[in-house]
Motif scaffolding. Structure first.
Motif, PDB file in Angstrom:
ATOM      1  N   UNK A 108       0.688  -1.196  -0.058  1.00 56.64           N
ATOM      2  CA  UNK A 108      -0.172  -0.116  -0.028  1.00 56.64           C
ATOM      3  C   UNK A 108       0.856   1.558  -0.263  1.00 56.64           C
ATOM      4  N   UNK A 109       2.088   1.380   0.267  1.00 59.14           N
ATOM      5  CA  UNK A 109       2.707   2.027   1.100  1.00 59.14           C
ATOM      6  C   UNK A 109       2.696   3.200  -0.833  1.00 59.14           C
ATOM      7  N   UNK A 110       3.571   2.567  -1.910  1.00 58.13           N
ATOM      8  CA  UNK A 110       4.038   3.236  -2.519  1.00 58.13           C
ATOM      9  C   UNK A 110       3.322   3.858  -3.643  1.00 58.13           C
ATOM     10  N   UNK A 111       1.095   3.595  -3.858  1.00 58.47           N
ATOM     11  CA  UNK A 111       0.412   3.558  -4.345  1.00 58.47           C
ATOM     12  C   UNK A 111       0.099   4.741  -3.234  1.00 58.47           C
ATOM     13  N   UNK A 112       0.295   4.950  -1.694  1.00 56.78           N
ATOM     14  CA  UNK A 112      -0.383   6.164  -0.675  1.00 56.78           C
ATOM     15  C   UNK A 112       0.352   7.079  -1.316  1.00 56.78           C
ATOM     16  N   UNK A 113       1.660   6.760  -1.083  1.00 54.13           N
ATOM     17  CA  UNK A 113       3.232   8.706  -1.519  1.00 54.13           C
ATOM     18  C   UNK A 113       2.394   9.035  -2.935  1.00 54.13           C
ATOM     19  N   UNK A 114       1.272   8.058  -3.837  1.00 56.72           N
ATOM     20  CA  UNK A 114       1.764   8.247  -4.869  1.00 56.72           C
ATOM     21  C   UNK A 114      -0.032   9.544  -4.934  1.00 56.72           C
ATOM     22  N   UNK A 115      -0.391   9.361  -4.355  1.00 59.36           N
ATOM     23  CA  UNK A 115      -1.447  10.409  -3.880  1.00 59.36           C
ATOM     24  C   UNK A 115      -1.127  11.883  -3.797  1.00 59.36           C
ATOM     25  N   UNK A 116       0.011  12.289  -3.742  1.00 62.26           N
ATOM     26  CA  UNK A 116       0.238  13.205  -3.836  1.00 62.26           C
ATOM     27  C   UNK A 116       1.741  13.857  -3.808  1.00 62.26           C
ATOM     28  N   UNK A 117       2.147  14.367  -4.757  1.00 63.39           N
ATOM     29  CA  UNK A 117       3.737  14.580  -4.034  1.00 63.39           C
ATOM     30  C   UNK A 117       4.442  15.543  -2.936  1.00 63.39           C
ATOM     31  N   UNK A 118       4.443  15.393  -1.638  1.00 65.09           N
ATOM     32  CA  UNK A 118       4.683  15.724  -0.494  1.00 65.09           C
ATOM     33  C   UNK A 118       6.490  16.965  -1.267  1.00 65.09           C
ATOM     34  N   UNK A 119       7.182  16.598  -1.639  1.00 66.36           N
ATOM     35  CA  UNK A 119       8.633  17.546  -2.175  1.00 66.36           C
ATOM     36  C   UNK A 119       8.301  18.268  -3.038  1.00 66.36           C
ATOM     37  N   UNK A 120       7.015  18.543  -3.602  1.00 68.98           N
ATOM     38  CA  UNK A 120       6.391  19.391  -4.478  1.00 68.98           C
ATOM     39  C   UNK A 120       5.792  20.872  -3.253  1.00 68.98           C
ATOM     40  N   UNK A 121       5.658  20.324  -2.715  1.00 73.10           N
ATOM     41  CA  UNK A 121       5.125  21.501  -1.697  1.00 73.10           C
ATOM     42  C   UNK A 121       6.336  22.281  -0.910  1.00 73.10           C
ATOM     43  N   UNK A 122       7.420  22.127  -0.716  1.00 70.60           N
ATOM     44  CA  UNK A 122       8.107  23.320  -0.618  1.00 70.60           C
ATOM     45  C   UNK A 122       9.236  23.441  -1.396  1.00 70.60           C
ATOM     46  N   UNK A 123       9.658  22.503  -2.005  1.00 66.88           N
ATOM     47  CA  UNK A 123      10.486  22.473  -2.911  1.00 66.88           C
ATOM     48  C   UNK A 123      10.365  23.338  -4.144  1.00 66.88           C
TER      49      UNK A 123
END
Length: 489
Positions: free
Chosen positions: A474-489
């Motif tokens: 479940x982990x990889x699919x859940x992390x693809x829901x949105x890009x967390x890095x784009x919040x700060x990079x």
């Protein structure tokens, strides 16, 4: 998926630039929302939020059933756009200020600790531009700097919860050049200590969060009205899970909740689920949504459904453990669960310490009795950590923080909705967690010990869930829901 936060800010900036450049002159009416959605390439919800911010900043006038009108090519002076706004109750202002101190400090600290190498370029660039002789720019940049470290956690829920408190974009109404220079020196020392791997001094951290207090103490009630918290909106968990349509999320949420009730034994094989009319009332959904949810359960073989015979449960937990649930179909729910667990583990220690001061000996005895009863039941033992979380939430004395924790408690129950994360039997890991819950409650009324043990419990749960999500795929699919890095990079 593009981050909802990034889309919202981009839409606001694009429309603001058109107004300031004269492409949308004063007096012009904006296109309808459907047209703006096409032009900006985003959702109606994102457009609506951008328009609301433009109105708050004095660029637009929005009237019911009419297209927005450009009111000004520049933001109105502080307070002028708020003349007709209702005044904030001083108690509400104090509530938000204290919530911000308990909630934002641990999130900010973790953001600092996560920065490495090139991550420091952005905060150092912002700090270099903070000129104490230019107060408006100075406080705006200070706000951006704080937001960077919140966003560095790469958790959209954390970012939206902090924004919901309403301090974003606010600045102290009055401050001297000396105050700003001293504030900047504290920020610089804090960044240097964190970059070197050290622990920031308390005086430096206090300086960061003193900005909230200054705003609250100096602001007039009329200017402060926008600090009233829209926390109830978070209950919708908007923007999380846009990979699924809103309609699909509603019926998959309902489906998974029913699945969870079956998994913990609330409904046994042969039992009837509520009727569609009852399900619609319980979950606040349309008939189409309840039909789709039941169809998903039927397709998995969990229930049977037929006219005049109702909806019957076919599987117990053992059988549920064998069904194949597509990770994509529950990705947004798993991500919301993981994000909520992270926010909970970051903030539960100060929240529990605060709540402990309001817990009476009788409250403690009632909780201990409830935990003993649940541990003796074959299914209810799984609810023990949620019972502890509900107890803390119930005794939080600040409305905004209690609202946020109510949402975290509801999101905590997502775990029971995924059968492969549910264990009917008490295993050694369960026993350890239940023992820790009892020991934490035994520490009351010592708030510090209670809070420390509670924080350790939920951190242990988070680690177990992360490990299981990785094992189950479940982990990889859940992390693809949105890009967390784009919040700060």
């Amino acid at each position: 998926m593009k981050s909802g936060v990034i889309q919202y800010e981009r839409a606001y900036r694009q429309l603001k630039n058109k107004i300031e450049s004269g492409l949308l002159p004063v007096g012009a009416r904006l296109p309808g929302r459907s047209v703006l959605c096409r032009e900006l390439g985003t959702s109606e919800r994102t457009v609506r939020r951008a328009l609301e911010l433009l109105e708050q900043n004095g660029f637009l006038e929005i009237m019911p059933r009419k297209r927005p009108v450009v009111l000004s090519a520049s933001p109105l002076p502080q307070g002028q756009a708020l003349q007709n706004a209702r005044r904030a109750d001083p108690a509400q202002v104090d509530d938000l200020m204290r919530t911000a101190d308990l909630l934002c400090r641990p999130i900010y600290l973790r953001g600092l600790r996560l920065c490495t190498g090139g991550d420091w370029r952005t905060p150092e660039r912002i700090l270099a531009q903070m000129d104490p002789s230019r107060p408006e720019d100075f406080w705006w940049l200070s706000s951006r700097l704080g937001r960077f470290f919140i966003a560095r956690n790469e958790n959209e829920l954390l970012l939206r919860v902090v924004d919901s408190l309403g301090f974003r974009g606010k600045e102290p109404p009055r401050s001297s050049l000396e105050d700003r220079a001293q504030y900047r020196s504290h920020i610089e020392a804090l960044l240097q200590a964190a970059k070197a791997g050290g622990v920031p001094e308390q005086v430096q951290l206090d300086a960061v969060f003193r900005q909230y207090r200054i705003i609250a103490e100096q602001a007039e009630g009329q200017q402060f009205h926008q600090l009233l918290s829209p926390c109830p909106m978070l209950a919708e968990a908007e923007e999380l899970g846009e990979q699924l349509s809103l309609a699909q999320e509603r019926y998959s949420t309902m489906c998974l909740d029913l699945l969870g009730l079956i998994a913990i034994g609330r409904y046994q094989p042969g039992d009837h689920l509520p009727t569609h009319d009852q399900l619609q009332k319980t979950y606040g959904v349309s008939r189409d949504t309840s039909v789709k949810a039941v169809k998903m359960l039927r397709d998995w073989g969990v229930v049977t459904a037929a006219p005049r015979r109702g909806i019957s449960v076919e599987m117990d937990l053992t059988a549920l453990q064998r069904i194949r649930i597509s990770p994509e179909s529950i990705a947004c729910h798993v991500r919301r669960y993981l994000d909520s667990l992270e926010l909970l583990t970051l903030t539960v220690e100060p929240a529990a310490a605060h709540a402990a001061a309001l817990i009476t000996p009788e409250d403690t005895r009632r909780l201990q009795a409830a935990l003993r009863r649940q541990e003796e039941q074959p299914y209810e033992h799984q609810l023990i950590p949620r019972t502890l979380l509900d107890f803390i939430t119930e005794h939080i004395g600040y409305d905004a923080l209690r609202e946020i924790y109510g949402i975290l408690a509801r999101n905590f129950s997502i775990g029971r909705s995924i059968p492969k994360l549910v264990c009917r039997d008490i295993n050694p890991q369960n026993l350890e967690i239940y023992r820790a819950c009892r020991e934490a409650v035994e520490q009351l009324p010592d708030g510090g010990l209670f809070a420390g043990k509670t924080a350790a419990i939920f951190e242990q749960i988070r680690r177990l869930i992360v490990s299981e999500c990785r094992r189950l795929g479940y982990w990889d699919t859940a992390m693809n829901v949105y890009d967390g890095a784009s919040l700060w990079k």
